[in-house]
Scaffold this motif. Sequence first.
Motif, PDB file in Angstrom:
ATOM      1  N   UNK A 257     151.474 -19.068   0.869  1.00 18.99           N
ATOM      2  CA  UNK A 257     152.600 -19.124   0.503  1.00 18.99           C
ATOM      3  C   UNK A 257     153.040 -17.449   0.752  1.00 18.99           C
ATOM      4  N   UNK A 258     153.803 -17.132   1.480  1.00 19.99           N
ATOM      5  CA  UNK A 258     154.454 -15.847   1.878  1.00 19.99           C
ATOM      6  C   UNK A 258     153.394 -14.921   2.056  1.00 19.99           C
TER       7      UNK A 258
ATOM      8  N   UNK B 183     144.822 -18.280  10.060  1.00 20.28           N
ATOM      9  CA  UNK B 183     146.216 -18.780   9.650  1.00 20.28           C
ATOM     10  C   UNK B 183     146.203 -20.505  10.314  1.00 20.28           C
ATOM     11  N   UNK B 184     146.083 -21.194   9.591  1.00 17.35           N
ATOM     12  CA  UNK B 184     145.998 -22.821  10.013  1.00 17.35           C
ATOM     13  C   UNK B 184     147.071 -23.713   9.426  1.00 17.35           C
ATOM     14  N   UNK B 185     148.086 -23.400   8.823  1.00 13.10           N
ATOM     15  CA  UNK B 185     149.086 -23.916   8.336  1.00 13.10           C
ATOM     16  C   UNK B 185     150.276 -23.607   8.808  1.00 13.10           C
TER      17      UNK B 185
ATOM     18  N   UNK C 194     162.982 -16.616   4.425  1.00 14.44           N
ATOM     19  CA  UNK C 194     164.357 -17.202   4.256  1.00 14.44           C
ATOM     20  C   UNK C 194     164.478 -18.790   5.285  1.00 14.44           C
ATOM     21  N   UNK C 195     164.055 -18.341   6.709  1.00 17.58           N
ATOM     22  CA  UNK C 195     164.071 -19.389   7.343  1.00 17.58           C
ATOM     23  C   UNK C 195     162.804 -20.672   7.188  1.00 17.58           C
ATOM     24  N   UNK C 196     161.811 -20.136   6.597  1.00 20.45           N
ATOM     25  CA  UNK C 196     160.970 -20.998   6.274  1.00 20.45           C
ATOM     26  C   UNK C 196     161.231 -21.981   5.089  1.00 20.45           C
ATOM     27  N   UNK C 197     161.715 -21.281   4.073  1.00 24.27           N
ATOM     28  CA  UNK C 197     162.057 -21.849   2.901  1.00 24.27           C
ATOM     29  C   UNK C 197     163.137 -22.415   2.824  1.00 24.27           C
ATOM     30  N   UNK C 198     164.130 -22.454   4.034  1.00 27.28           N
ATOM     31  CA  UNK C 198     165.306 -23.431   3.979  1.00 27.28           C
ATOM     32  C   UNK C 198     164.790 -24.900   3.989  1.00 27.28           C
ATOM     33  N   UNK C 199     163.670 -25.137   4.827  1.00 25.16           N
ATOM     34  CA  UNK C 199     163.130 -26.413   5.123  1.00 25.16           C
ATOM     35  C   UNK C 199     161.671 -26.788   4.405  1.00 25.16           C
ATOM     36  N   UNK C 200     161.244 -25.894   4.066  1.00 19.62           N
ATOM     37  CA  UNK C 200     159.915 -26.026   3.601  1.00 19.62           C
ATOM     38  C   UNK C 200     159.590 -25.108   2.407  1.00 19.62           C
ATOM     39  N   UNK C 201     160.255 -24.960   1.267  1.00 19.85           N
ATOM     40  CA  UNK C 201     160.296 -23.968   0.159  1.00 19.85           C
ATOM     41  C   UNK C 201     158.899 -23.944  -0.461  1.00 19.85           C
ATOM     42  N   UNK C 202     158.082 -25.043  -0.460  1.00 16.10           N
ATOM     43  CA  UNK C 202     156.789 -24.752  -0.902  1.00 16.10           C
ATOM     44  C   UNK C 202     155.584 -24.439   0.205  1.00 16.10           C
TER      45      UNK C 202
END
Length: 96
Positions: A14-15, A47-49, A79-87
């Motif tokens: 996360x972040x 980086x595997x996620x 912000x781009x990521x968290x619009x569709x994948x907040x977790x």
Amino acid sequence: MAKGGWVYIMADRYRGTMYEGVAADLAARVNQHRTGEGSEFCRRYGLGRLVWAEHAPDISDAIAHEKRVKRWRRDWKFALIERGNPDWLDLFDSLA
């Protein structure tokens, strides 16, 4: 006729550390990253996620979009990521 492509972001947590890439076959490319056969950067930082991906109808559009995203500020990418994948979940299994 050119085929479509994907712009994607890989992360370690996360972040955390992020990698932006482009691929014609997203599932195969993410698998390469996860097995250490993708980019040196992903291998070095674990980086595997897969946290974000967007399809473009033409690979040249995907490449242009990837170049734009790479120049964005870090908080814009969050912000781009968290619009569709907040977790920041790994989206790899949802590709099938």
